[in-house]
Design an enzyme around this catalytic site. Structure first.
Site, PDB file in Angstrom:
ATOM      1  N   TRP A  51       0.779  -1.339   0.002  1.00 29.30           N
ATOM      2  CA  TRP A  51      -0.148   0.021  -0.125  1.00 29.30           C
ATOM      3  C   TRP A  51       0.741   1.048  -0.014  1.00 29.30           C
ATOM      4  O   TRP A  51       1.853   1.384   0.676  1.00 29.30           O
ATOM      5  CB  TRP A  51      -1.020   0.059   1.349  1.00 29.30           C
ATOM      6  N   MET A  52       0.276   2.298  -0.852  1.00 26.66           N
ATOM      7  CA  MET A  52       0.991   3.704  -0.661  1.00 26.66           C
ATOM      8  C   MET A  52      -0.229   4.622  -0.914  1.00 26.66           C
ATOM      9  O   MET A  52      -1.051   4.457  -1.604  1.00 26.66           O
ATOM     10  CB  MET A  52       1.953   3.966  -1.905  1.00 26.66           C
ATOM     11  N   ASN A  53      -0.208   5.701   0.011  1.00 32.87           N
ATOM     12  CA  ASN A  53      -1.003   6.726  -0.488  1.00 32.87           C
ATOM     13  C   ASN A  53      -0.099   8.118  -0.379  1.00 32.87           C
ATOM     14  O   ASN A  53       0.800   8.119  -1.333  1.00 32.87           O
ATOM     15  CB  ASN A  53      -2.140   6.713   0.577  1.00 32.87           C
ATOM     16  N   ASP A  54      -0.276   9.017   0.504  1.00 25.97           N
ATOM     17  CA  ASP A  54       0.106  10.477   0.174  1.00 25.97           C
ATOM     18  C   ASP A  54       1.606  10.424   0.076  1.00 25.97           C
ATOM     19  O   ASP A  54       2.549   9.696   0.775  1.00 25.97           O
ATOM     20  CB  ASP A  54       0.049  11.351   1.459  1.00 25.97           C
TER      21      ASP A  54
ATOM     22  N   GLN B  17       3.559   7.597   2.542  1.00 25.85           N
ATOM     23  CA  GLN B  17       2.635   6.771   3.475  1.00 25.85           C
ATOM     24  C   GLN B  17       2.645   5.188   2.802  1.00 25.85           C
ATOM     25  O   GLN B  17       2.317   5.093   1.598  1.00 25.85           O
ATOM     26  CB  GLN B  17       1.393   7.281   3.372  1.00 25.85           C
TER      27      GLN B  17
ATOM     28  N   ARG C 164      -4.233  16.888  11.680  1.00 28.57           N
ATOM     29  CA  ARG C 164      -3.404  16.161  10.900  1.00 28.57           C
ATOM     30  C   ARG C 164      -2.590  17.056   9.872  1.00 28.57           C
ATOM     31  O   ARG C 164      -2.962  18.033   9.338  1.00 28.57           O
ATOM     32  CB  ARG C 164      -3.687  14.775  10.411  1.00 28.57           C
ATOM     33  N   ASP C 165      -1.371  16.381   9.508  1.00 28.65           N
ATOM     34  CA  ASP C 165      -0.703  16.784   8.551  1.00 28.65           C
ATOM     35  C   ASP C 165       0.061  18.231   8.579  1.00 28.65           C
ATOM     36  O   ASP C 165      -0.198  19.028   7.546  1.00 28.65           O
ATOM     37  CB  ASP C 165      -1.451  16.835   7.017  1.00 28.65           C
TER      38      ASP C 165
ATOM     39  N   GLU D 197      -7.246  18.322   4.865  1.00 32.45           N
ATOM     40  CA  GLU D 197      -5.999  17.796   5.093  1.00 32.45           C
ATOM     41  C   GLU D 197      -5.088  18.239   4.174  1.00 32.45           C
ATOM     42  O   GLU D 197      -5.159  18.696   3.131  1.00 32.45           O
ATOM     43  CB  GLU D 197      -6.199  16.287   5.302  1.00 32.45           C
TER      44      GLU D 197
HETATM   45  N1  DQQ Z   1      -3.705  10.173   4.598  1.00 33.59           N
HETATM   46  C1  DQQ Z   1      -2.785  10.275   5.916  1.00 33.59           C
HETATM   47  C2  DQQ Z   1      -3.395  11.454   6.658  1.00 33.59           C
HETATM   48  C3  DQQ Z   1      -3.987  12.349   5.694  1.00 33.59           C
HETATM   49  C4  DQQ Z   1      -4.615  11.369   4.603  1.00 33.59           C
HETATM   50  C5  DQQ Z   1      -3.057   9.090   6.558  1.00 33.59           C
HETATM   51  C6  DQQ Z   1      -4.973  11.966   3.377  1.00 33.59           C
HETATM   52  O1  DQQ Z   1      -2.483  12.114   7.651  1.00 33.59           O
HETATM   53  O2  DQQ Z   1      -4.886  13.239   6.097  1.00 33.59           O
HETATM   54  O3  DQQ Z   1      -2.320   8.043   5.698  1.00 33.59           O
HETATM   55  O4  DQQ Z   1      -4.694  10.716   2.198  1.00 33.59           O
END
Ligand code: DQQ
Length: 488
Positions: A32-35, A51, A155-156, A216
């Protein structure tokens, strides 16, 4: 080769034959990958953190993956940078954050969960390993006055230095009102004072864009006197929606918004981050989400891909121009060039040479005012599968039509479009990047659309031009095969 590099290489190799796995976009070795996170150029190298769940293609127990590049195109996997650690403020995950240069000390500020707090880590070995600050968290939750109002969203962190202070933005929400970005200030990165909301949206308006209920991933860009706030929005049902920009000025710690709009169209580009590089360019990556069912991602063994690196620059009126970085031309291999193609009535133009699914296509055309011009991508000979990129002169809309992109019913098939401002008789230039399941379209070096497609038929690789109505003169059509960015 280190143990972690060997493992990453083996994972990449095992997935390389997947026909939907992008080959010239960055993505992790597997899972998995996100931000994108912590983008920074350090001693000439671009560092990309992200992420990452190294164990499964789902969003769970998020780590920070890490890769490095000297040319923005080819990447080397480095060991995981941050790992959720029992007993610490990031025990359940290391969520999104940023990297800064604190007088020569590489420093990360990121979200520890749960609850959502701000953690700080520093590196003493050029960003390879990270030391968790023992006094973490440096911000232990939302400001007291807002504590019950943030919809569990805090967050962030995004941090920058200005006038001898460090400033920090947090994504959050004001219950019943809309998404918000909170502003903090510090002299030392450790002790933070909450100042006020930098900007709060009204979730009850829809013009010019619906701003959602939670904000976010803030980023704050400086172009002389002009400031641009980027953030991503969560909708009422908790769905990740889009990323927006707001241009304005920042005076006496107050942001005065002037212009706003959708950053990238299509619904797949989310949580972008920017880095200001040594050449003074703002380079942005976003997370391109999957457009297929979770079980398909589970079967595939991976989920999520980074967008191409994109240059962000201001245009008159407060808007932004978005263009792929020029470094990407290094990927071009075989080239085809066609010139002066006249299309009218049912005329088709077929590009037969390429069986490739990793292409860059540059098409410059003169539309007449009634035309509907179509560039068909990934079409099978029987027409069962096809993705149509269309330009409709009457509405000035560029659309990615996905109804027939895949015969697999478990993939998304909605269309997405963007309205482009073009004067009659003006040449339109589409730059299309096709990388297996990724389609990105840049229009006139300004607009950017991103989508995902998952053709199933092995022969869905055709490319075709035609008009549904009116006339079009294609002055040039360049097609390049693009090379893989991985040496496996
Ligand atoms: N993804 C992160 C958060 C962010 C969100 C968690 C946005 O910190 O707000 O993986 O995709």
């Amino acid at each position: 080769m280190s143990e972690s590099a060997a493992r990453a290489a083996a994972q990449r190799k095992a997935l390389a034959a997947d026909p939907h796995r992008p080959d010239y976009h960055f993505l992790p070795p597997a899972n998995w990958m996100n931000d994108p996170n912590g983008l920074i150029q350090w001693k000439g190298q671009y560092h990309l953190f992200y992420q990452y769940n190294p164990y499964s293609p789902i969003h769970e127990r998020i780590h920070w993956g890490h890769a490095v590049s000297t040319d923005l195109v080819h990447w080397t996997d480095l060991p995981i940078a941050l790992t959720p650690t029992p007993g610490r403020a990031d025990a359940d995950g290391c969520w999104t954050g940023c990297a800064i240069d604190n007088n020569g000390i590489p420093t990360l500020l990121y979200t520890g969960v749960f609850p959502q707090v701000v953690c700080l880590s520093t590196s003493a070995d050029d960003l390879l390993t990270w030391q968790y600050y023992p006094g973490n968290p440096v911000i232990d939750g939302p400001p007291t006055a807002l504590q019950t109002r943030t919809d569990d969203s805090f967050r962030d962190p995004f941090v920058w230095k200005e006038n001898n202070f460090w400033y920090l933005l947090m994504g959050s929400s004001m219950a019943e009102v809309g998404g918000t970005i909170l502003l903090y200030r510090s002299a030392n990165l450790i002790d933070w004072d909450y100042l006020h909301p930098l900007l709060t949206g009204d979730a009850h308006t829809i013009q010019p864009v619906w701003p959602g209920v939670i904000w976010e991933c803030p980023n704050f860009l400086t172009f002389g006197d002009q400031r641009v706030l980027l953030f991503s929005i969560i909708g009422a049902q908790g769905g990740l929606s889009n990323s927006l920009y707001v241009s304005g000025t920042f005076l006496d710690e107050q942001f005065l918004p002037q212009t706003q709009g959708m950053l990238v169209n299509g619904g797949y580009f989310y949580a972008p981050q920017v880095v200001l590089d040594a050449q003074g360019r703002y380079i942005m990556w976003g997370w391109l989400m999957e457009g297929r069912s979770k079980s398909l991602s589970q079967e595939a063994g991976w989920s999520g891909v980074m967008s191409l690196p994109v240059l962000v620059a201001p245009i008159p009126g407060g808007g932004l121009s978005l263009e792929p970085v020029p470094e990407l031309t290094a990927l071009r291999t075989t080239h085809w060039l066609y010139e002066g193609i006249e299309l009218s009535g049912a005329a088709h133009f077929l590009h037969n040479d390429s069986r490739n699914d990793c292409l860059e296509i540059l098409v410059a055309f003169e539309p007449d005012q009634h035309c509907e011009f179509v560039l068909k991508l990934r079409c099978s000979p029987d027409g069962q599968e096809q993705t149509c990129l269309t330009y409709q002169a009457a509405s000035q809309q560029i659309t990615i039509e996905r109804e027939q992109s895949s015969v697999n019913p478990a993939v998304e098939r909605s269309n997405c479009s963007v309205v482009v401002e073009a004067n009659a008789g003006e040449l339109l230039k589409l730059q299309i990047f096709l990388d297996r399941s990724v389609v990105e379209v840049f229009v006139n070096g300004q607009y950017y659309l991103a989508s995902r497609i998952y053709p199933q038929c092995p022969d869905s690789s055709g490319l075709e031009l035609f008009v549904r109505r009116g006339r079009v003169r294609v002055s040039s059509l360049d097609i390049w095969s693009l090379a893989s960015i991985w040496n496996i």
